[in-house]
Design a protein around this motif. Structure first.
Motif, PDB file in Angstrom:
ATOM      1  N   GLU A   1     108.407  62.853 -12.130  1.00  0.00           N
ATOM      2  CA  GLU A   1     108.983  61.648 -11.531  1.00  0.00           C
ATOM      3  C   GLU A   1     109.541  61.913 -10.140  1.00  0.00           C
ATOM      4  O   GLU A   1     109.349  61.120  -9.223  1.00  0.00           O
ATOM      5  CB  GLU A   1     110.094  61.097 -12.438  1.00  0.00           C
ATOM      6  CG  GLU A   1     109.609  60.589 -13.779  1.00  0.00           C
ATOM      7  CD  GLU A   1     108.854  59.272 -13.649  1.00  0.00           C
ATOM      8  OE1 GLU A   1     108.883  58.669 -12.561  1.00  0.00           O
ATOM      9  OE2 GLU A   1     108.231  58.854 -14.639  1.00  0.00           O
ATOM     10  N   SER A   2     110.220  63.028  -9.978  1.00  0.00           N
ATOM     11  CA  SER A   2     110.932  63.269  -8.725  1.00  0.00           C
ATOM     12  C   SER A   2     110.025  63.733  -7.590  1.00  0.00           C
ATOM     13  O   SER A   2     110.213  63.328  -6.437  1.00  0.00           O
ATOM     14  CB  SER A   2     112.041  64.307  -8.946  1.00  0.00           C
ATOM     15  OG  SER A   2     111.483  65.538  -9.398  1.00  0.00           O
TER      16      SER A   2
ATOM     17  N   ALA B   1     103.645  52.506  -1.057  1.00  0.00           N
ATOM     18  CA  ALA B   1     104.159  53.354  -2.135  1.00  0.00           C
ATOM     19  C   ALA B   1     105.102  54.417  -1.586  1.00  0.00           C
ATOM     20  O   ALA B   1     106.152  54.703  -2.181  1.00  0.00           O
ATOM     21  CB  ALA B   1     103.002  54.003  -2.883  1.00  0.00           C
TER      22      ALA B   1
ATOM     23  N   GLU C   1      98.210  56.739 -14.685  1.00  0.00           N
ATOM     24  CA  GLU C   1      99.530  57.384 -14.711  1.00  0.00           C
ATOM     25  C   GLU C   1      99.759  58.188 -15.986  1.00  0.00           C
ATOM     26  O   GLU C   1     100.094  59.375 -15.936  1.00  0.00           O
ATOM     27  CB  GLU C   1     100.619  56.317 -14.550  1.00  0.00           C
ATOM     28  CG  GLU C   1     102.051  56.821 -14.734  1.00  0.00           C
ATOM     29  CD  GLU C   1     102.580  57.610 -13.543  1.00  0.00           C
ATOM     30  OE1 GLU C   1     103.623  58.269 -13.696  1.00  0.00           O
ATOM     31  OE2 GLU C   1     101.941  57.555 -12.476  1.00  0.00           O
TER      32      GLU C   1
ATOM     33  N   LYS D   1     110.094  58.240  -1.220  1.00  0.00           N
ATOM     34  CA  LYS D   1     109.573  59.606  -1.036  1.00  0.00           C
ATOM     35  C   LYS D   1     109.252  59.906   0.422  1.00  0.00           C
ATOM     36  O   LYS D   1     109.312  61.070   0.839  1.00  0.00           O
ATOM     37  CB  LYS D   1     108.344  59.823  -1.917  1.00  0.00           C
ATOM     38  CG  LYS D   1     108.685  60.042  -3.395  1.00  0.00           C
ATOM     39  CD  LYS D   1     107.471  60.447  -4.198  1.00  0.00           C
ATOM     40  CE  LYS D   1     107.856  60.927  -5.595  1.00  0.00           C
ATOM     41  NZ  LYS D   1     108.498  59.905  -6.426  1.00  0.00           N
TER      42      LYS D   1
ATOM     43  N   LYS E   1     107.648  45.686  -6.270  1.00  0.00           N
ATOM     44  CA  LYS E   1     108.657  45.972  -5.252  1.00  0.00           C
ATOM     45  C   LYS E   1     108.405  45.175  -3.979  1.00  0.00           C
ATOM     46  O   LYS E   1     107.263  44.835  -3.661  1.00  0.00           O
ATOM     47  CB  LYS E   1     108.671  47.472  -4.960  1.00  0.00           C
ATOM     48  CG  LYS E   1     109.139  48.300  -6.155  1.00  0.00           C
ATOM     49  CD  LYS E   1     109.239  49.781  -5.826  1.00  0.00           C
ATOM     50  CE  LYS E   1     109.764  50.560  -7.028  1.00  0.00           C
ATOM     51  NZ  LYS E   1     109.884  52.009  -6.752  1.00  0.00           N
TER      52      LYS E   1
ATOM     53  N   SER F   1     104.685  62.260  -8.810  1.00  0.00           N
ATOM     54  CA  SER F   1     104.040  60.975  -9.027  1.00  0.00           C
ATOM     55  C   SER F   1     104.457  59.902  -8.030  1.00  0.00           C
ATOM     56  O   SER F   1     105.645  59.699  -7.766  1.00  0.00           O
ATOM     57  CB  SER F   1     104.332  60.470 -10.448  1.00  0.00           C
ATOM     58  OG  SER F   1     103.785  59.199 -10.650  1.00  0.00           O
ATOM     59  N   LEU F   2     103.452  59.224  -7.470  1.00  0.00           N
ATOM     60  CA  LEU F   2     103.619  57.969  -6.734  1.00  0.00           C
ATOM     61  C   LEU F   2     102.816  56.922  -7.484  1.00  0.00           C
ATOM     62  O   LEU F   2     101.775  57.243  -8.077  1.00  0.00           O
ATOM     63  CB  LEU F   2     103.061  58.081  -5.317  1.00  0.00           C
ATOM     64  CG  LEU F   2     103.940  58.622  -4.198  1.00  0.00           C
ATOM     65  CD1 LEU F   2     103.109  58.743  -2.930  1.00  0.00           C
ATOM     66  CD2 LEU F   2     105.130  57.715  -3.955  1.00  0.00           C
ATOM     67  N   GLN F   3     103.256  55.675  -7.470  1.00  0.00           N
ATOM     68  CA  GLN F   3     102.513  54.642  -8.171  1.00  0.00           C
ATOM     69  C   GLN F   3     102.074  53.541  -7.227  1.00  0.00           C
ATOM     70  O   GLN F   3     102.843  53.086  -6.384  1.00  0.00           O
ATOM     71  CB  GLN F   3     103.360  54.053  -9.302  1.00  0.00           C
ATOM     72  CG  GLN F   3     103.499  54.982 -10.489  1.00  0.00           C
ATOM     73  CD  GLN F   3     103.817  54.229 -11.776  1.00  0.00           C
ATOM     74  OE1 GLN F   3     103.421  53.095 -11.959  1.00  0.00           O
ATOM     75  NE2 GLN F   3     104.547  54.883 -12.659  1.00  0.00           N
TER      76      GLN F   3
ATOM     77  N   ALA G   1     108.296  52.387  -0.527  1.00  0.00           N
ATOM     78  CA  ALA G   1     109.037  51.769  -1.630  1.00  0.00           C
ATOM     79  C   ALA G   1     109.675  52.794  -2.556  1.00  0.00           C
ATOM     80  O   ALA G   1     110.758  52.569  -3.094  1.00  0.00           O
ATOM     81  CB  ALA G   1     108.101  50.860  -2.420  1.00  0.00           C
ATOM     82  N   SER G   2     109.031  53.935  -2.755  1.00  0.00           N
ATOM     83  CA  SER G   2     109.556  54.958  -3.672  1.00  0.00           C
ATOM     84  C   SER G   2     110.673  55.784  -3.063  1.00  0.00           C
ATOM     85  O   SER G   2     111.378  56.504  -3.780  1.00  0.00           O
ATOM     86  CB  SER G   2     108.417  55.890  -4.094  1.00  0.00           C
ATOM     87  OG  SER G   2     107.926  56.613  -2.963  1.00  0.00           O
TER      88      SER G   2
END
Length: 681
Positions: free
Chosen positions: A167-168, A209, A149, A215, A41, A171-173, A212-213
């Motif tokens: 997912e919602s 993260a 993950e 969140k 990203k 989790s952050l990656q 970009a996510s």
């Protein structure tokens, strides 16, 4: 100017540096194209390309001693006021979960290591969060790497309510960082395994993260203003209302936790102050030049080390990210492309990652608080796991791992060559962990096996030679005298606190069972008891009859298997035996008619029936010859240990006995119960 020979070297140097910089700028486009093609990203691309630009300008991430000065005082956690629990309504717990315990021989996420009674690190974190959620809408986020993950997601199937919103909400990656070919400064290419061309962005990727996510925006929209960020491997990192209140009332962008440097955390990054801008800086050991390592390890000079715990004001973080004020420094590591492969390690590469702790330097107004040392309790090595699994630590009511009442904080140092992996560690404690409640420091060199009921006090070192596949067994109570180190070696202190044999031991194998039911019958002066072992069978014939006599102290046999079914070389001499324990010395006498008199029963394996009986005149010393009863299908040599403890009382000496023997077991039918004088048996 060129006519002056003194100017030629500096000109050549500047010209060479200019060429390197021009090449680096050209390569930057190659790195960007590679990252875009990989699907990285834009937020991660921007952060890494910024680090790459500094690297090309000569920034190696090192922090020399000449650029910093010590911090002598910090605000103590004890002086902070208690926080308002309502602040938890605006708080998210963010755990950094990017590590795989490959150094411990564990090929899954470190958070999946069991620490207490099959409870993993992640179990404790989930239980802590759920307990808080009973009264507050606390959120849990995990910053995972590519390597962790899937393992973590699979584990969360045991917690469906969290797995369903993985997912919602959970989790952050981390992003991906390309590796730099050390020879060409270009993106490294390795067609045999393209995944080796990349590495995860590490903990420093948490800001990118969040942004970009999406969140970070979602959290702020949902009313969350604060985040507690910590490594999931730090079992001491729990939500603290005092720290949360400090963040909320000070309006600081970041409040970081530090503790006094001690023996258990001297290798962690220390706190310092920059000369030029008077900003806080954390210098990790890898960021310290070799010439300054002595200063790095000087705990009287640099008094505070990082716990890795941070409290973030999410509004300030969002503004800093949008306005470009959060500029992180890089950690630079030189290694081979595949350091895990000694045969084909590949070319040398540079690995650039953003440093999380550099946010303290980047954001004005960041604060540091000195907290208690138990806020820094990592499990990243077998040494640390050994201490945490011992009885020195217990799981508290809030699912935190804390020191047991009255326990010391043990420092464990194992020989890295003998105890590097989890398998090596678990092989040393097949019969359970030794007691470390009174242990300050335990150092072990060479392979050993801890026997049953081992306890260690004070500071102790155990040195064992090379015994091949039969390491010596340590038993008993090992006491390091106050203020003095206790060092134990092979064949040392044989009749004192511990015994280490110089060669493998062979003993009679007597299987141990748990007594779950005792049936008593009285015949004159003799009391007949039947102990039903676990697991019991449907047949009553599987019971183990044991005859005891009133008022006669009964010996307790505590067997443990060393190497079952090991074949014996014909004509081999019995090896020397040294083993002992001191458990019985302080135990009160027990009536022979009680169920406690039968603490160990000899039972046949599987469905075979075993029986043994002992009859002793009242007041006589029991014969210390327990009869092993086995039913085997083929000849075999068995190796095991019997430590026999005589209970205090009557004529029985209150000292331990050892029953060594070498036994060749041939196929036979299960024997019948015998009743007769002890001498006849």
């Amino acid at each position: 100017a060129l006519s002056s020979s003194s100017q030629i070297p500096s000109f050549a140097s500047a010209f060479g540096a200019c060429l390197v910089l021009m090449a680096a700028v050209a390569f930057a486009e190659d790195f960007k194209e590679k990252m875009v093609a990989q699907g990285v990203k834009p937020e991660f691309c921007d952060v890494w390309l910024g680090l790459h630009s500094k690297f090309c300008e000569g920034d190696t991430g090192l922090i020399p001693e000449s650029s910093i000065e010590p911090v002598n005082e910090l605000v103590d956690w004890d002086s902070l006021p208690e926080g308002d629990p309502s602040l938890l309504d605006k708080t998210v717990i963010l755990k950094l979960n990017g590590m795989v315990a490959t150094d411990m021989g564990f090929d899954k996420a470190t958070c999946l290591l069991s620490v207490k009674k099959e409870q993993t690190i992640l179990d404790l974190v989930v239980h802590q969060t759920k307990q808080l959620q009973e009264q507050h809408p606390v959120r849990l986020l995990l910053l995972n790497s590519v390597e962790t993950e899937e393992d973590t997601r699979e584990f969360f199937k045991t917690y469906p309510e969290l797995h369903d919103m993985w997912e919602s909400d959970v989790s952050l990656q981390q992003g991906l960082c390309p590796k730099i070919d050390a020879a060409t400064r270009q993106p490294v290419v390795w067609p045999a395994n393209p995944s080796l061309e990349w590495c995860s962005s590490g903990d420093g990727g948490v800001f990118a993260a969040l942004l970009a996510s999406g969140k970070l925006d979602q959290l702020l929209e949902d009313g969350y203003e604060y985040a507690f960020v910590s490594s999931i491997e730090n079992l001491g990192a729990t939500v603290d209302l005092r720290m949360l209140a400090r963040l909320a009332t000070s309006d600081a962008p970041i409040v970081a936790e530090f503790c006094s440097r001690g023996a258990g955390c001297a290798e962690r990054g220390h706190l310092a102050m920059q000369h030029d801008c008077a900003g806080l800086v954390v210098r990790e050991r890898e960021q310290c030049p070799q010439a300054d390592q002595k200063d790095f390890h000087d705990t009287t000079k640099y008094k505070f080390c990082s716990t890795g715990n941070m409290w973030l004001n999410l509004k300030h973080v969002k503004n800093a990210l949008v306005e470009g004020e959060l500029k992180l420094s890089a950690t630079v590591k030189a290694e081979h492309l595949d350091p895990s492969s000694p045969e084909q390690p590949g070319p040398e590469v540079f690995v650039l990652k953003p440093s999380l702790t550099s946010a303290l330097t980047s954001l004005p107004g960041a604060q540091a608080i000195c907290v208690l040392c138990d806020r820094c309790n990592y499990v990243m090595t077998c040494d640390q796991l050994f201490a945490l699994r011992s009885d020195a630590y217990v799981v508290g009511g809030d699912f935190t791992l804390v020191l047991a009442p009255g326990a010391c904080k043990p420092i464990v140092e194992f020989d890295s060559g003998s105890y590097k992996t989890l398998h090596d560690f678990e092989q040393s404690v097949p019969l359970g962990m030794p007691s470390l409640k009174a242990c300050k420091k335990l150092k072990v060199n060479g392979k050993i096996i801890f026997g049953p009921h081992v306890s260690i006090d004070g500071e102790v070192e155990i040195h064992s030679g090379d015994h091949g596949d039969h390491p010596p067994i340590v038993t008993g109570h090992i006491r390091g005298t106050p203020g003095k180190l206790r060092i134990l070696r092979d064949a040392d202190d044989m009749l004192s606190h511990v015994a280490l044999s110089a060669r493998p031991r062979s003993y009679v194998l007597m299987p141990q069972t748990k007594v779950i039911k005792v049936v008593t019958s009285q015949t004159g002066a003799r009391t007949q008891q039947q102990a039903v072992p676990w697991p019991s069978t449907a047949s009553a014939a599987a019971a183990v009859p044991v005859s005891v006599v009133r008022a006669a102290a009964a010996p307790v046999v505590e067997p443990f298997e060393h190497a079952a079914s090991a074949p014996a070389a014909q004509g081999e001499e019995a090896p020397p035996v040294v083993a002992m324990s001191e458990k019985a010395a302080s135990e009160p006498a027990a009536a022979a008619t009680s169920a406690e008199a039968i603490e160990t029963a000899a039972a046949a394996p599987a469905a075979a029936t075993a029986a043994a009986a002992t009859t002793t005149p009242a007041g006589a010393v029991p014969a210390f010859t327990p009869q092993p009863v086995m039913h085997v299908q083929a000849p075999q040599m068995v190796h095991a240990t019997h430590v026999v403890h005589a209970r205090a009382g009557g004529n029985v000496p209150a000292v331990p006995y050892v029953m060594p023997a070498r036994v060749y077991v041939a196929p036979r039918s299960p024997p019948q119960a015998q009743h007769g004088p002890a001498s006849a048996q």
